[in-house]
Design a protein around this motif. Sequence first.
Motif, short mmCIF file in Angstrom:
data_model
loop_
_atom_site.label_atom_id
_atom_site.label_comp_id
_atom_site.label_asym_id
_atom_site.label_seq_id
_atom_site.Cartn_x
_atom_site.Cartn_y
_atom_site.Cartn_z
N THR A 34 1.32 -1.41 0.28
CA THR A 34 0.16 0.18 -0.19
C THR A 34 0.60 0.97 0.16
N ALA A 35 0.24 2.43 -0.39
CA ALA A 35 1.14 3.73 -0.26
C ALA A 35 1.29 3.47 1.14
N SER A 36 0.72 3.71 2.80
CA SER A 36 1.51 4.04 4.05
C SER A 36 2.39 2.72 3.94
N GLN A 37 2.21 1.84 3.39
CA GLN A 37 3.70 0.33 3.34
C GLN A 37 4.80 1.52 2.29
N TRP A 38 4.85 1.73 1.69
CA TRP A 38 5.84 2.92 0.90
C TRP A 38 6.51 3.39 2.04
N ALA A 39 5.23 3.89 1.89
CA ALA A 39 5.89 5.58 2.79
C ALA A 39 7.07 5.15 3.54
N ASP A 40 6.18 4.23 4.28
CA ASP A 40 7.27 3.30 5.69
C ASP A 40 8.40 2.92 5.70
N LEU A 41 8.31 2.38 4.57
CA LEU A 41 9.91 1.48 3.48
C LEU A 41 10.74 2.80 3.58
N TRP A 42 10.12 3.97 2.79
CA TRP A 42 11.26 4.76 2.48
C TRP A 42 11.12 6.18 3.26
N ASN A 43 11.19 5.77 4.39
CA ASN A 43 10.91 7.03 5.66
C ASN A 43 10.42 8.63 4.94
N ILE A 44 9.14 8.22 4.29
CA ILE A 44 8.56 9.75 3.86
C ILE A 44 6.89 9.85 4.45
N SER A 45 6.48 10.81 4.09
CA SER A 45 4.58 10.74 4.92
C SER A 45 4.30 10.10 4.14
N ALA A 46 2.76 9.66 4.50
CA ALA A 46 2.44 9.36 3.08
C ALA A 46 1.47 9.71 1.98
N ASN A 47 1.80 11.19 2.59
CA ASN A 47 1.10 12.08 1.14
C ASN A 47 2.17 12.30 0.23
N ALA A 48 3.97 12.41 0.63
CA ALA A 48 4.69 12.59 -0.18
C ALA A 48 4.76 10.92 -1.04
N ALA A 49 4.45 9.53 -0.27
CA ALA A 49 4.63 8.34 -1.81
C ALA A 49 2.99 8.50 -1.85
N GLY A 50 2.49 9.05 -1.68
CA GLY A 50 1.32 8.76 -2.48
C GLY A 50 1.63 10.10 -3.65
N ILE A 51 2.35 10.48 -3.34
CA ILE A 51 2.28 11.57 -5.15
C ILE A 51 3.51 11.34 -5.77
N VAL A 52 4.69 10.75 -4.82
CA VAL A 52 5.80 9.50 -6.11
C VAL A 52 5.06 8.55 -6.52
N LEU A 53 3.79 8.04 -5.90
CA LEU A 53 3.42 6.54 -6.57
C LEU A 53 2.66 6.74 -7.84
N ALA A 54 1.84 8.17 -7.30
CA ALA A 54 0.82 8.62 -8.60
C ALA A 54 2.19 9.01 -9.93
N LYS A 55 2.98 9.73 -9.49
CA LYS A 55 3.76 10.02 -11.04
C LYS A 55 4.25 8.73 -11.47
N SER A 56 4.40 7.94 -10.60
CA SER A 56 5.20 6.18 -11.05
C SER A 56 4.65 5.80 -11.74
N VAL A 57 3.18 5.54 -11.39
CA VAL A 57 1.84 4.92 -11.69
C VAL A 57 2.24 5.65 -13.74
N LYS A 58 2.17 6.83 -13.44
CA LYS A 58 1.78 7.59 -14.92
C LYS A 58 2.67 7.39 -15.97
N ALA A 59 4.17 7.00 -15.10
CA ALA A 59 5.22 7.24 -16.30
C ALA A 59 5.73 5.70 -16.59
N GLY A 60 4.72 4.45 -15.94
CA GLY A 60 4.60 3.38 -15.99
C GLY A 60 5.66 2.74 -15.36
N LEU A 61 6.71 3.30 -14.06
CA LEU A 61 7.68 2.51 -13.01
C LEU A 61 6.93 1.50 -12.32
N MET A 62 5.51 2.05 -12.55
CA MET A 62 4.85 1.30 -11.13
C MET A 62 3.53 0.40 -11.37
#
Length: 88
Positions: A34-62
């Motif tokens: 989940t976005a929360s699990q990625w945030a914990d893994l990356w040691n960033i906020s859930a909001n920041a992880a959501g932004i990174v993940l959304a852009k990564s999906v659009k770029a085809g990386l996730m």
Amino acid sequence: MAAERTEMAPAELLRRLRLAIANQPEEVPEGWKTASQWADLWNISANAAGIVLAKSVKAGLMETRKFRVVAGNRGAYPTVHYKQTKTK
């Protein structure tokens, strides 16, 4: 005397099956988080992880997929999970 019918009406059977399936959590395959699990893994906020993940999906990386998991006291609920796409 006619035999008693034991089969359920199709609509009632479908309703009962959907209820049974809807309340069952799914097993999440390895690599999906989940976005929360990625945030914990990356040691960033859930909001920041959501932004990174959304852009990564659009770029085809996730990639994303919903799995029904237990979410707090709500029972099993469809939750978006993310997984890194296969790299070349």
